[in-house]
Write a protein that holds these residues in place. Structure first.
Motif, short mmCIF file in Angstrom:
data_model
loop_
_atom_site.label_atom_id
_atom_site.label_comp_id
_atom_site.label_asym_id
_atom_site.label_seq_id
_atom_site.Cartn_x
_atom_site.Cartn_y
_atom_site.Cartn_z
N GLY A 37 0.81 -1.21 0.00
CA GLY A 37 0.00 0.00 0.00
C GLY A 37 0.84 1.26 0.00
O GLY A 37 0.31 2.36 0.11
N CYS A 38 2.15 1.12 -0.13
CA CYS A 38 3.05 2.28 -0.11
C CYS A 38 3.14 2.93 -1.49
O CYS A 38 2.96 2.28 -2.51
CB CYS A 38 4.44 1.86 0.36
N THR A 39 3.46 4.23 -1.48
CA THR A 39 3.57 5.01 -2.71
C THR A 39 4.81 5.88 -2.67
O THR A 39 5.09 6.53 -1.67
CB THR A 39 2.33 5.93 -2.87
N GLY A 40 5.55 5.90 -3.77
CA GLY A 40 6.71 6.79 -3.92
C GLY A 40 6.42 7.76 -5.04
O GLY A 40 5.89 7.38 -6.08
N ILE A 41 6.77 9.01 -4.83
CA ILE A 41 6.54 10.05 -5.83
C ILE A 41 7.87 10.69 -6.17
O ILE A 41 8.72 10.90 -5.30
CB ILE A 41 5.55 11.10 -5.30
N GLY A 42 8.06 11.01 -7.45
CA GLY A 42 9.30 11.65 -7.88
C GLY A 42 9.11 12.51 -9.10
O GLY A 42 8.08 12.44 -9.78
N ARG A 43 10.11 13.32 -9.38
CA ARG A 43 10.07 14.19 -10.55
C ARG A 43 10.47 13.45 -11.82
O ARG A 43 10.20 13.89 -12.92
CB ARG A 43 10.97 15.40 -10.32
N VAL A 44 11.14 12.31 -11.64
CA VAL A 44 11.47 11.40 -12.74
C VAL A 44 11.09 9.99 -12.28
O VAL A 44 10.94 9.73 -11.07
CB VAL A 44 12.96 11.46 -13.14
N GLU A 45 10.94 9.08 -13.20
CA GLU A 45 10.49 7.72 -12.87
C GLU A 45 11.43 7.04 -11.87
O GLU A 45 10.98 6.40 -10.91
CB GLU A 45 10.38 6.89 -14.14
N GLN A 46 12.73 7.17 -12.07
CA GLN A 46 13.69 6.52 -11.18
C GLN A 46 13.60 7.05 -9.77
O GLN A 46 13.79 6.31 -8.80
CB GLN A 46 15.12 6.69 -11.72
N GLU A 47 13.29 8.34 -9.60
CA GLU A 47 13.15 8.91 -8.26
C GLU A 47 11.91 8.34 -7.57
O GLU A 47 11.95 8.01 -6.38
CB GLU A 47 13.06 10.44 -8.33
N ALA A 48 10.83 8.21 -8.31
CA ALA A 48 9.61 7.64 -7.73
C ALA A 48 9.85 6.21 -7.29
O ALA A 48 9.46 5.81 -6.18
CB ALA A 48 8.46 7.71 -8.73
N LEU A 49 10.50 5.42 -8.13
CA LEU A 49 10.81 4.03 -7.77
C LEU A 49 11.79 3.97 -6.60
O LEU A 49 11.64 3.15 -5.70
CB LEU A 49 11.38 3.28 -8.98
N GLY A 50 12.79 4.85 -6.60
CA GLY A 50 13.74 4.89 -5.49
C GLY A 50 13.07 5.25 -4.19
O GLY A 50 13.36 4.67 -3.14
N ASN A 51 12.17 6.22 -4.23
CA ASN A 51 11.42 6.60 -3.03
C ASN A 51 10.55 5.43 -2.54
O ASN A 51 10.44 5.19 -1.34
CB ASN A 51 10.56 7.83 -3.28
N LEU A 52 9.94 4.72 -3.48
CA LEU A 52 9.12 3.57 -3.11
C LEU A 52 9.97 2.48 -2.46
O LEU A 52 9.62 1.95 -1.41
CB LEU A 52 8.39 3.01 -4.34
N VAL A 53 11.08 2.15 -3.08
CA VAL A 53 11.97 1.11 -2.54
C VAL A 53 12.46 1.51 -1.16
O VAL A 53 12.42 0.72 -0.21
CB VAL A 53 13.16 0.84 -3.49
N SER A 54 12.92 2.74 -1.01
CA SER A 54 13.40 3.22 0.28
C SER A 54 12.32 3.12 1.35
O SER A 54 12.56 2.68 2.47
CB SER A 54 13.87 4.67 0.13
N LEU A 55 11.14 3.54 0.99
CA LEU A 55 10.02 3.53 1.93
C LEU A 55 9.67 2.10 2.35
O LEU A 55 9.49 1.82 3.54
CB LEU A 55 8.81 4.20 1.29
N ILE A 56 9.58 1.19 1.40
CA ILE A 56 9.20 -0.18 1.73
C ILE A 56 10.28 -0.86 2.57
O ILE A 56 9.97 -1.53 3.56
CB ILE A 56 8.89 -0.99 0.45
N LEU A 57 11.54 -0.69 2.20
CA LEU A 57 12.60 -1.31 2.98
C LEU A 57 12.65 -0.74 4.39
O LEU A 57 12.88 -1.47 5.36
CB LEU A 57 13.95 -1.16 2.28
#
Length: 100
Positions: A37-57
């Protein structure tokens, strides 16, 4: 990329939003994980995915409740302890070993 990170990015749903949708002024990327249920947001796709990964871990390794979380792009701050002029004059290897 570690196996946990790879698994998160492979199962993530990523969407791109461009202005003027939702009142945003510039394009934003949203990466969501249905499993947590977590969500990552970014200005580029890689930032959004990185934020999501960081958040989940962080979510999985910390003693948090069962809530769903959101990670937005962080603030960029100036590194006041570095010498940008000297860094530009030195090579990457010299900078790396200079830290030890």
């Amino acid at each position: 990329m570690r196996s946990e990170e790879r698994a998160i990015t492979e199962r993530a749903t990523v969407e791109q939003y461009e202005p003027p949708v939702f009142g945003i002024e510039r394009e934003m990327w949203v990466a969501e994980d249905a499993q947590t249920g977590c969500t990552g947001i970014g200005r580029v796709e890689q930032e959004a995915l990185g934020n999501l990964v960081s958040l989940i871990l962080t979510h999985e390794s910390a003693a948090m409740d069962d809530g769903e979380y959101l990670k937005l792009p962080g603030q960029v701050r100036e590194k006041r302890w570095s010498d940008a002029g000297a860094r530009k004059r030195r090579g990457l290897v010299e900078r790396f070993f200079g830290g030890f």
